[in-house]
Design a protein around this motif. Sequence first.
Motif, PDB file in Angstrom:
ATOM      1  N   GLY A   1       7.073  -9.830 -21.096  1.00 47.75           N
ATOM      2  CA  GLY A   1       6.190 -10.249 -20.047  1.00 47.75           C
ATOM      3  C   GLY A   1       5.010  -9.365 -20.114  1.00 47.75           C
ATOM      4  N   GLN A   2       4.870  -8.699 -21.237  1.00 48.70           N
ATOM      5  CA  GLN A   2       3.806  -7.711 -21.346  1.00 48.70           C
ATOM      6  C   GLN A   2       2.438  -8.312 -21.128  1.00 48.70           C
ATOM      7  N   ALA A   3       2.303  -9.583 -21.481  1.00 50.70           N
ATOM      8  CA  ALA A   3       0.998 -10.203 -21.329  1.00 50.70           C
ATOM      9  C   ALA A   3       0.758 -10.633 -19.893  1.00 50.70           C
ATOM     10  N   CYS A   4       1.826 -10.629 -19.097  1.00 50.09           N
ATOM     11  CA  CYS A   4       1.712 -11.095 -17.719  1.00 50.09           C
ATOM     12  C   CYS A   4       1.111 -10.002 -16.852  1.00 50.09           C
ATOM     13  N   SER A   5       0.136 -10.375 -16.034  1.00 47.58           N
ATOM     14  CA  SER A   5      -0.522  -9.376 -15.199  1.00 47.58           C
ATOM     15  C   SER A   5       0.437  -8.747 -14.209  1.00 47.58           C
ATOM     16  N   LEU A   6       1.399  -9.526 -13.711  1.00 45.49           N
ATOM     17  CA  LEU A   6       2.339  -8.943 -12.755  1.00 45.49           C
ATOM     18  C   LEU A   6       3.212  -7.896 -13.444  1.00 45.49           C
ATOM     19  N   ALA A   7       3.634  -8.194 -14.668  1.00 43.54           N
ATOM     20  CA  ALA A   7       4.435  -7.209 -15.408  1.00 43.54           C
ATOM     21  C   ALA A   7       3.637  -5.934 -15.630  1.00 43.54           C
ATOM     22  N   ARG A   8       2.388  -6.083 -15.962  1.00 47.22           N
ATOM     23  CA  ARG A   8       1.551  -4.890 -16.181  1.00 47.22           C
ATOM     24  C   ARG A   8       1.371  -4.113 -14.893  1.00 47.22           C
ATOM     25  N   THR A   9       1.183  -4.838 -13.802  1.00 48.46           N
ATOM     26  CA  THR A   9       1.031  -4.165 -12.512  1.00 48.46           C
ATOM     27  C   THR A   9       2.289  -3.382 -12.173  1.00 48.46           C
ATOM     28  N   LEU A  10       3.444  -3.990 -12.405  1.00 50.71           N
ATOM     29  CA  LEU A  10       4.699  -3.311 -12.076  1.00 50.71           C
ATOM     30  C   LEU A  10       4.932  -2.092 -12.952  1.00 50.71           C
ATOM     31  N   GLU A  11       4.382  -2.130 -14.151  1.00 52.36           N
ATOM     32  CA  GLU A  11       4.504  -0.927 -14.981  1.00 52.36           C
ATOM     33  C   GLU A  11       3.774   0.243 -14.352  1.00 52.36           C
ATOM     34  N   VAL A  12       2.738  -0.055 -13.585  1.00 55.13           N
ATOM     35  CA  VAL A  12       1.941   1.011 -12.971  1.00 55.13           C
ATOM     36  C   VAL A  12       2.458   1.364 -11.579  1.00 55.13           C
ATOM     37  N   VAL A  13       2.793   0.362 -10.773  1.00 56.38           N
ATOM     38  CA  VAL A  13       3.174   0.649  -9.379  1.00 56.38           C
ATOM     39  C   VAL A  13       4.607   0.248  -9.055  1.00 56.38           C
ATOM     40  N   GLY A  14       5.378  -0.158 -10.060  1.00 55.96           N
ATOM     41  CA  GLY A  14       6.727  -0.644  -9.781  1.00 55.96           C
ATOM     42  C   GLY A  14       7.817   0.405  -9.865  1.00 55.96           C
ATOM     43  N   GLU A  15       7.456   1.629 -10.215  1.00 52.64           N
ATOM     44  CA  GLU A  15       8.480   2.669 -10.268  1.00 52.64           C
ATOM     45  C   GLU A  15       8.879   3.065  -8.854  1.00 52.64           C
ATOM     46  N   ARG A  16      10.107   3.547  -8.754  1.00 50.24           N
ATOM     47  CA  ARG A  16      10.567   4.037  -7.466  1.00 50.24           C
ATOM     48  C   ARG A  16       9.610   5.122  -6.971  1.00 50.24           C
ATOM     49  N   TRP A  17       9.278   5.071  -5.723  1.00 45.80           N
ATOM     50  CA  TRP A  17       8.399   6.010  -5.007  1.00 45.80           C
ATOM     51  C   TRP A  17       6.924   5.684  -5.135  1.00 45.80           C
ATOM     52  N   THR A  18       6.511   5.003  -6.190  1.00 40.35           N
ATOM     53  CA  THR A  18       5.080   4.922  -6.456  1.00 40.35           C
ATOM     54  C   THR A  18       4.323   4.232  -5.321  1.00 40.35           C
ATOM     55  N   LEU A  19       4.799   3.079  -4.868  1.00 42.01           N
ATOM     56  CA  LEU A  19       4.078   2.381  -3.799  1.00 42.01           C
ATOM     57  C   LEU A  19       4.195   3.122  -2.478  1.00 42.01           C
ATOM     58  N   LEU A  20       5.270   3.894  -2.317  1.00 42.80           N
ATOM     59  CA  LEU A  20       5.381   4.679  -1.081  1.00 42.80           C
ATOM     60  C   LEU A  20       4.343   5.799  -1.061  1.00 42.80           C
ATOM     61  N   ILE A  21       4.081   6.357  -2.230  1.00 42.12           N
ATOM     62  CA  ILE A  21       3.023   7.366  -2.327  1.00 42.12           C
ATOM     63  C   ILE A  21       1.668   6.714  -2.030  1.00 42.12           C
ATOM     64  N   VAL A  22       1.459   5.531  -2.599  1.00 39.82           N
ATOM     65  CA  VAL A  22       0.206   4.816  -2.356  1.00 39.82           C
ATOM     66  C   VAL A  22       0.074   4.484  -0.866  1.00 39.82           C
ATOM     67  N   ARG A  23       1.152   4.010  -0.261  1.00 39.19           N
ATOM     68  CA  ARG A  23       1.120   3.706   1.175  1.00 39.19           C
ATOM     69  C   ARG A  23       0.759   4.951   1.978  1.00 39.19           C
ATOM     70  N   ASP A  24       1.413   6.072   1.669  1.00 33.71           N
ATOM     71  CA  ASP A  24       1.102   7.301   2.400  1.00 33.71           C
ATOM     72  C   ASP A  24      -0.351   7.705   2.207  1.00 33.71           C
ATOM     73  N   ALA A  25      -0.887   7.454   1.016  1.00 40.04           N
ATOM     74  CA  ALA A  25      -2.298   7.763   0.781  1.00 40.04           C
ATOM     75  C   ALA A  25      -3.187   6.904   1.689  1.00 40.04           C
ATOM     76  N   PHE A  26      -2.821   5.631   1.885  1.00 42.72           N
ATOM     77  CA  PHE A  26      -3.565   4.811   2.849  1.00 42.72           C
ATOM     78  C   PHE A  26      -3.446   5.393   4.252  1.00 42.72           C
ATOM     79  N   PHE A  27      -2.281   5.957   4.563  1.00 44.80           N
ATOM     80  CA  PHE A  27      -2.084   6.516   5.899  1.00 44.80           C
ATOM     81  C   PHE A  27      -2.761   7.873   6.057  1.00 44.80           C
ATOM     82  N   GLY A  28      -3.405   8.353   5.002  1.00 45.20           N
ATOM     83  CA  GLY A  28      -4.198   9.565   5.125  1.00 45.20           C
ATOM     84  C   GLY A  28      -3.567  10.816   4.550  1.00 45.20           C
ATOM     85  N   VAL A  29      -2.407  10.672   3.908  1.00 48.25           N
ATOM     86  CA  VAL A  29      -1.790  11.840   3.275  1.00 48.25           C
ATOM     87  C   VAL A  29      -2.567  12.152   2.003  1.00 48.25           C
TER      88      VAL A  29
END
Length: 184
Positions: free
Chosen positions: A15-43
């Motif tokens: 699914g390497q050519a799929c944009s969703l697969a590529r996105t998950l490679e960047v933000v799909g790891e455990r913790w990653t989106l939680l870090i991003v969320r906290d960054a939105f919350f000002g951490v």
Amino acid sequence: VRYDEDVALPHDYDGQACSLARTLEVVGERWTLLIVRDAFFGVRRFGDFAAHLRIPRAVLTDRLRSLTAAGILARVPGEAGRDEYQLTAKGVSLWPAVRVLTAWGDDHYAAADGPRRIFLHAADDGPLDQFSRCPRCGQAVGAMDTVVVPGPGLASPSPEDDSVTAAMARPHRLLQPLRAGALS
Ligand SMILES: [Zn+2]
């Protein structure tokens, strides 16, 4: 971008050519989106991410490094000579995804009391829907103009809370640096 051994997705998959697969490679790891969320919350500080997420420090170091390498976070000079992490424009553009995933979780997994956090349009206090549309003015509202306030499902602050959790429980505008120490 390199991936570590504990990555949830196979390194190579069909699914390497799929944009969703590529996105998950960047933000799909455990913790990653939680870090991003906290960054939105000002951490912004390493220690504040660690305190709020209770993430192992080695994992946090790794995730911050990969988010920085991906251009989602930028390392910027902070107070007291310590670097801080700030969302880039590319990172801020993840907000609709974070918001809609949070709303999906509210729909399916929220506590009986309701969502832990509610998002309002800063201009008129309109409660934003999952697509960040404001019912009062009809606008689609970006992260910069969104205020997060405690929802009915958020436990009352307790003295055992770390200062970041306590600061986050107060209404505040997204992306404004959370100064946990100064606020507590
Ligand atoms: Zn509005």
